[in-house]
Motif scaffolding. Structure first.
Motif, PDB file in Angstrom:
ATOM      1  N   TYR A  87      63.976  43.659  31.557  1.00 45.03           N
ATOM      2  CA  TYR A  87      62.901  44.495  32.101  1.00 45.03           C
ATOM      3  C   TYR A  87      61.554  43.824  31.902  1.00 45.03           C
ATOM      4  CZ  TYR A  87      66.054  48.554  32.542  1.00 45.03           C
ATOM      5  OH  TYR A  87      67.052  49.419  32.894  1.00 45.03           O
ATOM      6  N   GLU A  88      61.329  43.274  30.711  1.00 45.00           N
ATOM      7  CA  GLU A  88      60.046  42.627  30.414  1.00 45.00           C
ATOM      8  C   GLU A  88      59.839  41.399  31.281  1.00 45.00           C
ATOM      9  OE1 GLU A  88      60.605  42.036  26.282  1.00 45.00           O
ATOM     10  OE2 GLU A  88      59.755  43.981  25.698  1.00 45.00           O
ATOM     11  N   CYS A  89      60.906  40.677  31.572  1.00 46.01           N
ATOM     12  CA  CYS A  89      60.795  39.496  32.433  1.00 46.01           C
ATOM     13  C   CYS A  89      60.470  39.893  33.874  1.00 46.01           C
ATOM     14  CB  CYS A  89      62.100  38.697  32.410  1.00 46.01           C
ATOM     15  SG  CYS A  89      62.413  37.826  30.867  1.00 46.01           S
ATOM     16  N   ILE A  90      61.074  40.983  34.345  1.00 43.27           N
ATOM     17  CA  ILE A  90      60.911  41.368  35.747  1.00 43.27           C
ATOM     18  C   ILE A  90      59.627  42.152  35.970  1.00 43.27           C
ATOM     19  CG2 ILE A  90      61.882  42.731  37.651  1.00 43.27           C
ATOM     20  CD1 ILE A  90      64.647  42.006  36.620  1.00 43.27           C
ATOM     21  N   PHE A  91      59.389  43.227  35.172  1.00 43.32           N
ATOM     22  CA  PHE A  91      58.176  44.008  35.421  1.00 43.32           C
ATOM     23  C   PHE A  91      57.311  44.237  34.193  1.00 43.32           C
ATOM     24  CE2 PHE A  91      61.997  46.681  35.760  1.00 43.32           C
ATOM     25  CZ  PHE A  91      61.863  47.557  34.705  1.00 43.32           C
ATOM     26  N   LYS A  92      57.457  43.353  33.207  1.00 40.11           N
ATOM     27  CA  LYS A  92      56.536  43.261  32.068  1.00 40.11           C
ATOM     28  C   LYS A  92      56.496  44.517  31.185  1.00 40.11           C
ATOM     29  CE  LYS A  92      53.448  39.880  34.215  1.00 40.11           C
ATOM     30  NZ  LYS A  92      52.040  39.460  34.391  1.00 40.11           N
ATOM     31  N   GLU A  93      57.488  45.383  31.303  1.00 43.71           N
ATOM     32  CA  GLU A  93      57.566  46.593  30.489  1.00 43.71           C
ATOM     33  C   GLU A  93      58.980  46.737  29.946  1.00 43.71           C
ATOM     34  OE1 GLU A  93      54.590  49.149  33.433  1.00 43.71           O
ATOM     35  OE2 GLU A  93      56.739  49.548  33.363  1.00 43.71           O
ATOM     36  N   ASN A  94      59.105  47.185  28.700  1.00 44.06           N
ATOM     37  CA  ASN A  94      60.435  47.511  28.212  1.00 44.06           C
ATOM     38  C   ASN A  94      60.795  48.923  28.666  1.00 44.06           C
ATOM     39  OD1 ASN A  94      59.309  49.386  26.352  1.00 44.06           O
ATOM     40  ND2 ASN A  94      59.041  47.762  24.833  1.00 44.06           N
ATOM     41  N   ALA A  95      62.003  49.350  28.378  1.00 41.35           N
ATOM     42  CA  ALA A  95      62.476  50.642  28.870  1.00 41.35           C
ATOM     43  C   ALA A  95      61.614  51.796  28.355  1.00 41.35           C
ATOM     44  CB  ALA A  95      63.935  50.855  28.462  1.00 41.35           C
ATOM     45  N   LYS A  96      61.208  51.729  27.090  1.00 32.80           N
ATOM     46  CA  LYS A  96      60.400  52.804  26.503  1.00 32.80           C
ATOM     47  C   LYS A  96      59.058  52.930  27.209  1.00 32.80           C
ATOM     48  CE  LYS A  96      58.619  54.489  22.061  1.00 32.80           C
ATOM     49  NZ  LYS A  96      58.492  54.200  20.601  1.00 32.80           N
ATOM     50  N   GLU A  97      58.409  51.800  27.491  1.00 30.55           N
ATOM     51  CA  GLU A  97      57.113  51.814  28.187  1.00 30.55           C
ATOM     52  C   GLU A  97      57.264  52.360  29.602  1.00 30.55           C
ATOM     53  OE1 GLU A  97      54.653  48.043  26.413  1.00 30.55           O
ATOM     54  OE2 GLU A  97      56.493  47.598  27.515  1.00 30.55           O
ATOM     55  N   TYR A  98      58.308  51.912  30.287  1.00 29.56           N
ATOM     56  CA  TYR A  98      58.558  52.364  31.655  1.00 29.56           C
ATOM     57  C   TYR A  98      58.770  53.868  31.687  1.00 29.56           C
ATOM     58  CZ  TYR A  98      60.989  52.857  36.157  1.00 29.56           C
ATOM     59  OH  TYR A  98      61.368  53.258  37.408  1.00 29.56           O
ATOM     60  N   ARG A  99      59.578  54.373  30.779  1.00 28.08           N
ATOM     61  CA  ARG A  99      59.885  55.805  30.761  1.00 28.08           C
ATOM     62  C   ARG A  99      58.642  56.637  30.458  1.00 28.08           C
ATOM     63  NH1 ARG A  99      65.218  57.201  30.546  1.00 28.08           N
ATOM     64  NH2 ARG A  99      64.715  59.142  29.461  1.00 28.08           N
ATOM     65  N   LYS A 100      57.791  56.129  29.604  1.00 29.96           N
ATOM     66  CA  LYS A 100      56.565  56.853  29.263  1.00 29.96           C
ATOM     67  C   LYS A 100      55.636  56.938  30.466  1.00 29.96           C
ATOM     68  CE  LYS A 100      52.752  57.005  25.936  1.00 29.96           C
ATOM     69  NZ  LYS A 100      52.117  56.337  24.760  1.00 29.96           N
ATOM     70  N   ILE A 101      55.493  55.843  31.208  1.00 33.40           N
ATOM     71  CA  ILE A 101      54.611  55.816  32.375  1.00 33.40           C
ATOM     72  C   ILE A 101      55.095  56.791  33.443  1.00 33.40           C
ATOM     73  CG2 ILE A 101      53.875  54.371  34.325  1.00 33.40           C
ATOM     74  CD1 ILE A 101      53.769  52.029  32.293  1.00 33.40           C
ATOM     75  N   LEU A 102      56.407  56.872  33.644  1.00 35.35           N
ATOM     76  CA  LEU A 102      56.965  57.789  34.644  1.00 35.35           C
ATOM     77  C   LEU A 102      57.220  59.183  34.073  1.00 35.35           C
ATOM     78  CD1 LEU A 102      57.239  55.213  36.332  1.00 35.35           C
ATOM     79  CD2 LEU A 102      59.432  56.080  37.147  1.00 35.35           C
ATOM     80  N   ASN A 103      56.885  59.356  32.800  1.00 36.60           N
ATOM     81  CA  ASN A 103      57.046  60.660  32.141  1.00 36.60           C
ATOM     82  C   ASN A 103      58.478  61.175  32.274  1.00 36.60           C
ATOM     83  OD1 ASN A 103      56.040  62.837  30.644  1.00 36.60           O
ATOM     84  ND2 ASN A 103      55.570  64.030  32.475  1.00 36.60           N
ATOM     85  N   LEU A 104      59.454  60.301  31.992  1.00 34.88           N
ATOM     86  CA  LEU A 104      60.859  60.674  32.111  1.00 34.88           C
ATOM     87  C   LEU A 104      61.295  61.503  30.903  1.00 34.88           C
ATOM     88  CD1 LEU A 104      62.493  57.378  33.446  1.00 34.88           C
ATOM     89  CD2 LEU A 104      61.448  59.260  34.720  1.00 34.88           C
ATOM     90  N   GLU A 105      62.167  62.440  31.164  1.00 36.78           N
ATOM     91  CA  GLU A 105      62.732  63.243  30.093  1.00 36.78           C
ATOM     92  C   GLU A 105      63.971  62.561  29.523  1.00 36.78           C
ATOM     93  OE1 GLU A 105      63.342  67.178  31.552  1.00 36.78           O
ATOM     94  OE2 GLU A 105      61.309  67.330  32.383  1.00 36.78           O
ATOM     95  N   LYS A 106      64.427  63.069  28.386  1.00 41.07           N
ATOM     96  CA  LYS A 106      65.533  62.433  27.679  1.00 41.07           C
ATOM     97  C   LYS A 106      66.773  62.308  28.547  1.00 41.07           C
ATOM     98  CE  LYS A 106      67.914  62.539  23.217  1.00 41.07           C
ATOM     99  NZ  LYS A 106      68.044  63.238  21.913  1.00 41.07           N
ATOM    100  N   ARG A 107      67.032  63.319  29.387  1.00 42.86           N
ATOM    101  CA  ARG A 107      68.249  63.318  30.206  1.00 42.86           C
ATOM    102  C   ARG A 107      68.138  62.403  31.429  1.00 42.86           C
ATOM    103  NH1 ARG A 107      65.734  68.212  31.510  1.00 42.86           N
ATOM    104  NH2 ARG A 107      65.184  68.444  33.729  1.00 42.86           N
ATOM    105  N   ASP A 108      66.928  61.934  31.765  1.00 38.96           N
ATOM    106  CA  ASP A 108      66.734  61.083  32.936  1.00 38.96           C
ATOM    107  C   ASP A 108      67.234  59.666  32.661  1.00 38.96           C
ATOM    108  OD1 ASP A 108      65.468  63.077  34.468  1.00 38.96           O
ATOM    109  OD2 ASP A 108      63.568  62.691  33.434  1.00 38.96           O
ATOM    110  N   LYS A 109      67.984  59.122  33.600  1.00 41.32           N
ATOM    111  CA  LYS A 109      68.440  57.739  33.486  1.00 41.32           C
ATOM    112  C   LYS A 109      67.392  56.816  34.103  1.00 41.32           C
ATOM    113  CE  LYS A 109      73.375  58.848  33.533  1.00 41.32           C
ATOM    114  NZ  LYS A 109      74.669  58.645  34.235  1.00 41.32           N
TER     115      LYS A 109
END
Length: 334
Positions: A193-215
């Motif tokens: 993820y960091e190589c492709i869009f410079k964010e890890n999964a945690k950062e990406y999920r925070k930006i999109l405001n994903l909930e725990k159940r969201d994949k």
């Protein structure tokens, strides 16, 4: 996040490229104008009255923003076109016979002007209404779930199927060739993820405001999934080659070295730049989500993307599954 249309060219383009919203805005505002050549048109005097400002202010904005306004439909009539316009509206508009050119705004460019003018309360009210309608149109098309607007792309289902296939091969490669504990699956997923869009999964999920159940991957655009699939397939191959060369499993440091070498290969740059631009630009436009690490990649969303996610070619995931059921059954059996 609040949008200030007066100082953001990208935000203005994202509205003016959205024909679905423009149709709703035109019906809602009912600004009038002169119907000519299948469009409503407005003179500079009309614009001055509409925004309750001096015509000199209109001319100033035209002078400063001429290229932008012309790209959105402002025209200067001359010759045959000017003669025809005079004949059509001679009873409503007096034009001196010595006038050899005459500026006109179509509906799109008059909206563009409303997005630029800071001196007019009426322009501010129009901007506010425009933003409300844009949100309403997107909400209507997505059922209020912009989180999954990516899934309305007709290519999404094939993209996610392809990525799932490569993901299985990638995890098999990690199991066979990398000497780490089970945390290696999450570790290398984040590294990719960091190589492709410079964010890890945690950062990406925070930006999109994903909930725990969201994949996480359920929210990704088909092009991003294709990039991930390609990256996983290539990296799995590189891990296999390196492991077989050393005749043993790789340590984390050795695997990281392989990944860094693979990620920095020049062949990836055009694809990564395109993926970053698409994700950052679409998320800002459709999801009002800003990827801070990708700000330099943000541009306006073009008409094709509005068709893809809001237009007639866009389909719910349920529709796509039903229409492609037989195809995916055949692919699964191969």
């Amino acid at each position: 996040m609040a949008k200030n249309l007066t100082n953001s060219l990208i935000d203005r383009k994202n509205i003016l490229n959205n024909d679905y919203a423009l149709n709703k805005i035109e019906d809602d505002l009912s600004l009038g104008g002169y119907y000519w050549k299948d469009e409503f048109w407005f003179t500079k005097n009309d614009a001055a009255k509409l925004f309750d400002i001096d015509i000199r202010t209109i001319n100033n904005y035209l002078s400063k923003n001429e290229d932008e306004l012309k790209s959105n439909g402002y025209v200067v009539l001359k010759g045959k076109n000017l003669k025809e316009f005079k004949q059509c509206f001679s009873d409503e508009i007096y034009l001196n016979s010595k006038v050899t050119n005459f500026g006109l705004f179509n509906f799109k460019s008059i909206l563009n002007l409303a997005m630029l003018i800071v001196e007019s309360e009426k322009a501010r009210q129009i901007r506010s209404r425009i933003l409300d309608i844009v949100l309403d149109v997107i909400a209507e098309k997505t059922g209020g779930q912009t989180k999954y607007i990516n899934q309305r792309d007709p290519e999404y289902l094939l993209g996610t199927f392809r990525e799932n296939q490569e993901r299985k091969k990638f995890t098999e490669a990690l199991n066979k060739y990398i000497d780490m504990g089970n945390y290696k699956y999450g570790y290398f997923t984040n590294r990719i993820y960091e190589c492709i869009f410079k964010e890890n999964a945690k950062e990406y999920r925070k930006i999109l405001n994903l909930e725990k159940r969201d994949k996480t991957r359920d929210t990704m655009y088909s092009e991003i999934l294709t990039n991930i699939a390609s990256f996983e397939a290539g990296l799995a191959y590189e891990f296999e080659i390196e492991s077989k060369t050393k005749k043993r499993k790789l340590t984390r440091d050795e695997a990281d070295e392989v990944l860094n070498r693979f990620a920095n290969h020049p062949m990836h740059k055009p694809h990564l730049d395109d993926a970053r631009a698409k994700m950052a630009s679409r998320d800002l436009c459709f999801r009002d989500a800003l990827h801070y690490k990708l700000e330099s990649y943000i541009s306006s969303v073009d008409k094709k993307d509005f068709d893809k996610f809001l237009g007639d070619v866009s389909k719910s995931l349920e529709q796509q599954i039903e229409e492609n059921k037989e195809i995916f059954e055949r692919l699964k059996d191969k």
